[in-house]
Design a protein around this motif. Structure first.
Motif, PDB file in Angstrom:
ATOM      1  N   PRO A 136       0.837  -1.211   0.000  1.00  0.00           N
ATOM      2  CA  PRO A 136       0.000   0.000   0.000  1.00  0.00           C
ATOM      3  C   PRO A 136       0.871   1.261   0.000  1.00  0.00           C
ATOM      4  O   PRO A 136       1.738   1.419   0.870  1.00  0.00           O
ATOM      5  N   VAL A 137       0.659   2.120  -0.962  1.00  0.00           N
ATOM      6  CA  VAL A 137       1.489   3.313  -1.132  1.00  0.00           C
ATOM      7  C   VAL A 137       1.266   4.309   0.004  1.00  0.00           C
ATOM      8  O   VAL A 137       2.175   5.053   0.367  1.00  0.00           O
ATOM      9  N   TRP A 138       0.114   4.283   0.611  1.00  0.00           N
ATOM     10  CA  TRP A 138      -0.191   5.274   1.643  1.00  0.00           C
ATOM     11  C   TRP A 138       0.734   5.132   2.851  1.00  0.00           C
ATOM     12  O   TRP A 138       0.945   6.110   3.573  1.00  0.00           O
ATOM     13  N   TRP A 139       1.298   3.966   3.084  1.00  0.00           N
ATOM     14  CA  TRP A 139       2.228   3.806   4.205  1.00  0.00           C
ATOM     15  C   TRP A 139       3.419   4.748   4.051  1.00  0.00           C
ATOM     16  O   TRP A 139       3.824   5.409   5.009  1.00  0.00           O
ATOM     17  N   ALA A 140       3.982   4.800   2.855  1.00  0.00           N
ATOM     18  CA  ALA A 140       5.121   5.686   2.610  1.00  0.00           C
ATOM     19  C   ALA A 140       4.696   7.150   2.725  1.00  0.00           C
ATOM     20  O   ALA A 140       5.436   7.979   3.259  1.00  0.00           O
ATOM     21  N   PHE A 141       3.517   7.468   2.226  1.00  0.00           N
ATOM     22  CA  PHE A 141       3.012   8.841   2.343  1.00  0.00           C
ATOM     23  C   PHE A 141       2.869   9.244   3.806  1.00  0.00           C
ATOM     24  O   PHE A 141       3.211  10.361   4.195  1.00  0.00           O
ATOM     25  N   ALA A 142       2.354   8.337   4.637  1.00  0.00           N
ATOM     26  CA  ALA A 142       2.183   8.627   6.063  1.00  0.00           C
ATOM     27  C   ALA A 142       3.537   8.832   6.735  1.00  0.00           C
ATOM     28  O   ALA A 142       3.707   9.756   7.545  1.00  0.00           O
ATOM     29  N   ALA A 143       4.514   7.997   6.398  1.00  0.00           N
ATOM     30  CA  ALA A 143       5.850   8.138   6.982  1.00  0.00           C
ATOM     31  C   ALA A 143       6.499   9.450   6.545  1.00  0.00           C
ATOM     32  O   ALA A 143       7.132  10.144   7.347  1.00  0.00           O
ATOM     33  N   CYS A 144       6.337   9.806   5.272  1.00  0.00           N
ATOM     34  CA  CYS A 144       6.888  11.071   4.773  1.00  0.00           C
ATOM     35  C   CYS A 144       6.216  12.262   5.443  1.00  0.00           C
ATOM     36  O   CYS A 144       6.884  13.239   5.810  1.00  0.00           O
ATOM     37  N   ALA A 145       4.913  12.198   5.609  1.00  0.00           N
ATOM     38  CA  ALA A 145       4.188  13.288   6.268  1.00  0.00           C
ATOM     39  C   ALA A 145       4.673  13.462   7.703  1.00  0.00           C
ATOM     40  O   ALA A 145       4.799  14.598   8.190  1.00  0.00           O
ATOM     41  N   THR A 146       4.974  12.364   8.376  1.00  0.00           N
ATOM     42  CA  THR A 146       5.479  12.438   9.745  1.00  0.00           C
ATOM     43  C   THR A 146       6.839  13.131   9.780  1.00  0.00           C
ATOM     44  O   THR A 146       7.078  14.008  10.624  1.00  0.00           O
ATOM     45  N   GLY A 147       7.733  12.747   8.875  1.00  0.00           N
ATOM     46  CA  GLY A 147       9.045  13.395   8.817  1.00  0.00           C
ATOM     47  C   GLY A 147       8.954  14.869   8.475  1.00  0.00           C
ATOM     48  O   GLY A 147       9.659  15.705   9.048  1.00  0.00           O
ATOM     49  N   LEU A 148       8.064  15.205   7.563  1.00  0.00           N
ATOM     50  CA  LEU A 148       7.887  16.608   7.183  1.00  0.00           C
ATOM     51  C   LEU A 148       7.280  17.424   8.321  1.00  0.00           C
ATOM     52  O   LEU A 148       7.650  18.586   8.533  1.00  0.00           O
ATOM     53  N   ALA A 149       6.338  16.834   9.062  1.00  0.00           N
ATOM     54  CA  ALA A 149       5.759  17.523  10.216  1.00  0.00           C
ATOM     55  C   ALA A 149       6.823  17.754  11.287  1.00  0.00           C
ATOM     56  O   ALA A 149       6.872  18.826  11.913  1.00  0.00           O
ATOM     57  N   ALA A 150       7.682  16.760  11.504  1.00  0.00           N
ATOM     58  CA  ALA A 150       8.778  16.931  12.455  1.00  0.00           C
ATOM     59  C   ALA A 150       9.740  18.023  11.978  1.00  0.00           C
ATOM     60  O   ALA A 150      10.249  18.806  12.786  1.00  0.00           O
ATOM     61  N   ALA A 151       9.978  18.095  10.675  1.00  0.00           N
ATOM     62  CA  ALA A 151      10.834  19.147  10.124  1.00  0.00           C
ATOM     63  C   ALA A 151      10.197  20.521  10.305  1.00  0.00           C
ATOM     64  O   ALA A 151      10.882  21.508  10.595  1.00  0.00           O
ATOM     65  N   ALA A 152       8.877  20.601  10.162  1.00  0.00           N
ATOM     66  CA  ALA A 152       8.176  21.873  10.377  1.00  0.00           C
ATOM     67  C   ALA A 152       8.288  22.306  11.834  1.00  0.00           C
ATOM     68  O   ALA A 152       8.550  23.477  12.129  1.00  0.00           O
ATOM     69  N   LEU A 153       8.105  21.356  12.752  1.00  0.00           N
ATOM     70  CA  LEU A 153       8.232  21.664  14.180  1.00  0.00           C
ATOM     71  C   LEU A 153       9.655  22.102  14.504  1.00  0.00           C
ATOM     72  O   LEU A 153       9.865  23.086  15.227  1.00  0.00           O
ATOM     73  N   THR A 154      10.626  21.410  13.958  1.00  0.00           N
ATOM     74  CA  THR A 154      12.029  21.763  14.189  1.00  0.00           C
ATOM     75  C   THR A 154      12.334  23.152  13.642  1.00  0.00           C
ATOM     76  O   THR A 154      12.977  23.966  14.309  1.00  0.00           O
ATOM     77  N   GLY A 155      11.863  23.425  12.428  1.00  0.00           N
ATOM     78  CA  GLY A 155      12.086  24.744  11.839  1.00  0.00           C
ATOM     79  C   GLY A 155      11.454  25.855  12.651  1.00  0.00           C
ATOM     80  O   GLY A 155      12.054  26.919  12.845  1.00  0.00           O
ATOM     81  N   ALA A 156      10.243  25.612  13.141  1.00  0.00           N
ATOM     82  CA  ALA A 156       9.565  26.618  13.966  1.00  0.00           C
ATOM     83  C   ALA A 156      10.323  26.837  15.273  1.00  0.00           C
ATOM     84  O   ALA A 156      10.468  27.984  15.732  1.00  0.00           O
ATOM     85  N   TRP A 157      10.815  25.755  15.861  1.00  0.00           N
ATOM     86  CA  TRP A 157      11.566  25.874  17.111  1.00  0.00           C
ATOM     87  C   TRP A 157      12.869  26.640  16.897  1.00  0.00           C
ATOM     88  O   TRP A 157      13.201  27.538  17.689  1.00  0.00           O
ATOM     89  N   VAL A 158      13.574  26.337  15.837  1.00  0.00           N
ATOM     90  CA  VAL A 158      14.841  27.027  15.548  1.00  0.00           C
ATOM     91  C   VAL A 158      14.565  28.502  15.255  1.00  0.00           C
ATOM     92  O   VAL A 158      15.300  29.378  15.719  1.00  0.00           O
ATOM     93  N   ALA A 159      13.486  28.784  14.534  1.00  0.00           N
ATOM     94  CA  ALA A 159      13.145  30.180  14.239  1.00  0.00           C
ATOM     95  C   ALA A 159      12.783  30.950  15.519  1.00  0.00           C
ATOM     96  O   ALA A 159      13.153  32.115  15.680  1.00  0.00           O
ATOM     97  N   ALA A 160      12.098  30.288  16.439  1.00  0.00           N
ATOM     98  CA  ALA A 160      11.668  30.943  17.664  1.00  0.00           C
ATOM     99  C   ALA A 160      12.832  31.213  18.608  1.00  0.00           C
ATOM    100  O   ALA A 160      12.914  32.292  19.211  1.00  0.00           O
ATOM    101  N   ARG A 161      13.743  30.273  18.736  1.00  0.00           N
ATOM    102  CA  ARG A 161      14.848  30.453  19.689  1.00  0.00           C
ATOM    103  C   ARG A 161      16.068  31.109  19.074  1.00  0.00           C
ATOM    104  O   ARG A 161      16.921  31.623  19.772  1.00  0.00           O
ATOM    105  N   GLY A 162      16.188  31.049  17.737  1.00  0.00           N
ATOM    106  CA  GLY A 162      17.360  31.599  17.064  1.00  0.00           C
ATOM    107  C   GLY A 162      18.516  30.615  17.116  1.00  0.00           C
ATOM    108  O   GLY A 162      18.519  29.665  17.887  1.00  0.00           O
ATOM    109  N   ARG A 163      19.480  30.846  16.284  1.00  0.00           N
ATOM    110  CA  ARG A 163      20.655  29.971  16.229  1.00  0.00           C
ATOM    111  C   ARG A 163      21.727  30.535  17.170  1.00  0.00           C
ATOM    112  O   ARG A 163      21.809  31.723  17.383  1.00  0.00           O
ATOM    113  N   ALA A 164      22.546  29.616  17.650  1.00  0.00           N
ATOM    114  CA  ALA A 164      23.661  30.050  18.506  1.00  0.00           C
ATOM    115  C   ALA A 164      24.662  30.849  17.659  1.00  0.00           C
ATOM    116  O   ALA A 164      24.924  30.497  16.517  1.00  0.00           O
ATOM    117  N   ALA A 165      25.202  31.886  18.218  1.00  0.00           N
ATOM    118  CA  ALA A 165      26.114  32.754  17.475  1.00  0.00           C
ATOM    119  C   ALA A 165      27.447  32.138  17.250  1.00  0.00           C
ATOM    120  O   ALA A 165      27.931  31.288  17.832  1.00  0.00           O
TER     121      ALA A 165
END
Length: 165
Positions: A136-165
């Motif tokens: 079933p192809v949807w399994w891969a889609f679900a796994a990809c969506a999970t990774g992309l959601a984690a990337a969105a959360l990570t990006g939002a967290w990095v944007a909120a706290r800023g990068r270390a200088a």
């Protein structure tokens, strides 16, 4: 919260790495088996080598697994600031620009996660499968969506706290 984001990104990357290692093994076995079928007629090969057979549907496994592995690597890649970039500016303006791009990446990843989730729902409703293995192809889609959601959360967290200088 920082520990949760780091743990999530690390686990996504480890899962992506495990999938990639499995794909390497599948590729090696299939290539060796194809070579064994060809070489066994040309030279004396060990008996076990000539009994190897290519893995059925190896291209399907590589196709699905590669997409899932890539999506798994994205959160750690962003957290580690490993994206390709060009630093021309320094100081305060550059840090502000970095925050802007971190937020932009978070928004893009959230959009992609949403669209991947919608695609997964469509693939599941249509019961779409791969040609040879009938996975079933949807399994891969679900796994990809999970990774992309984690990337969105990570990006939002990095944007909120800023990068270390």
């Amino acid at each position: 919260m920082n520990g949760i984001v780091v743990l999530l990104a690390r686990h996504c990357a480890l899962a992506g790495g495990a999938i990639l290692l499995a794909l390497v093994a599948v590729t090696c076995v299939s290539v060796l088996a194809r070579a064994g079928l060809t070489l066994s007629t040309l030279a004396d090969m060990p008996a076990w080598f000539s009994r190897l057979r290519p893995i059925r549907g190896d291209y399907e496994l590589i196709e699905l697994g590669s997409a899932v592995a890539i999506c798994g690597f994205l959160p750690w890649c962003h957290l580690a600031a490993a994206h390709a970039r060009v630093d021309l500016l320094g100081g305060r303006f550059a840090r502000g620009l970095d925050r802007f791009w971190d937020a932009a990446i978070a928004a893009c990843m959230a959009f992609l996660a949403w669209r991947m989730w919608e695609g997964m729902l469509t693939k599941r409703a249509n019961a779409e499968t791969t040609f040879l293995l009938q996975i079933p192809v949807w399994w891969a889609f679900a796994a990809c969506a999970t990774g992309l959601a984690a990337a969105a959360l990570t990006g939002a967290w990095v944007a909120a706290r800023g990068r270390a200088a």
